[in-house]
Motif scaffolding. Sequence first.
Motif, PDB file in Angstrom:
ATOM      1  N   LEU A 278     113.923  67.782 -63.513  1.00  0.00           N
ATOM      2  CA  LEU A 278     113.091  66.765 -62.874  1.00  0.00           C
ATOM      3  C   LEU A 278     112.300  65.962 -63.910  1.00  0.00           C
ATOM      4  N   ILE A 279     111.763  66.633 -64.907  1.00  0.00           N
ATOM      5  CA  ILE A 279     111.024  65.945 -65.968  1.00  0.00           C
ATOM      6  C   ILE A 279     111.963  65.045 -66.763  1.00  0.00           C
ATOM      7  N   LEU A 280     113.158  65.541 -67.106  1.00  0.00           N
ATOM      8  CA  LEU A 280     114.130  64.704 -67.821  1.00  0.00           C
ATOM      9  C   LEU A 280     114.488  63.472 -67.007  1.00  0.00           C
TER      10      LEU A 280
ATOM     11  N   TYR B  26     111.696  60.924 -67.184  1.00  0.00           N
ATOM     12  CA  TYR B  26     111.659  60.176 -68.438  1.00  0.00           C
ATOM     13  C   TYR B  26     112.805  59.169 -68.521  1.00  0.00           C
ATOM     14  N   VAL B  27     113.977  59.537 -68.015  1.00  0.00           N
ATOM     15  CA  VAL B  27     115.091  58.577 -67.974  1.00  0.00           C
ATOM     16  C   VAL B  27     114.700  57.374 -67.118  1.00  0.00           C
ATOM     17  N   ALA B  28     114.092  57.635 -65.971  1.00  0.00           N
ATOM     18  CA  ALA B  28     113.653  56.536 -65.100  1.00  0.00           C
ATOM     19  C   ALA B  28     112.625  55.663 -65.810  1.00  0.00           C
ATOM     20  N   GLY B  29     111.706  56.278 -66.531  1.00  0.00           N
ATOM     21  CA  GLY B  29     110.703  55.516 -67.269  1.00  0.00           C
ATOM     22  C   GLY B  29     111.322  54.659 -68.361  1.00  0.00           C
ATOM     23  N   ILE B  30     112.285  55.216 -69.081  1.00  0.00           N
ATOM     24  CA  ILE B  30     112.977  54.464 -70.136  1.00  0.00           C
ATOM     25  C   ILE B  30     113.741  53.292 -69.537  1.00  0.00           C
TER      26      ILE B  30
END
Length: 100
Positions: free
Chosen positions: A40-42, A45-49
């Motif tokens: 979920l954290i990964l 971060y992918v969504a944020g990038i």
Amino acid sequence: MAEILEIIMIVSFGASWPMNVMKSWKARTTKGKSLGFLCLILFGYVAGIISKLVNEAYMADFASKWYVLFFYVLNFVMVGADFILYFRNLRLDKEAAKNA
């Protein structure tokens, strides 16, 4: 100002990951870890990038705001390292159970 607050958020979230990675390395077990949480954290971060890369205003001013994306990528790499260690530790748990 928004970028500075975003960096503070990302740095705050990311400050614990190096310690967490070292704990995973030394512990050599998956006990107390959640693969779902790491995934979920990964994903976050992918969504944020991706949100930065598709934001036209951000990309238009990327030369002066590259550091925001840097912190997203840095955190992703740290969580990714912990993710990889999860599978190493899972293998070690299985070997320990087999030898017990």
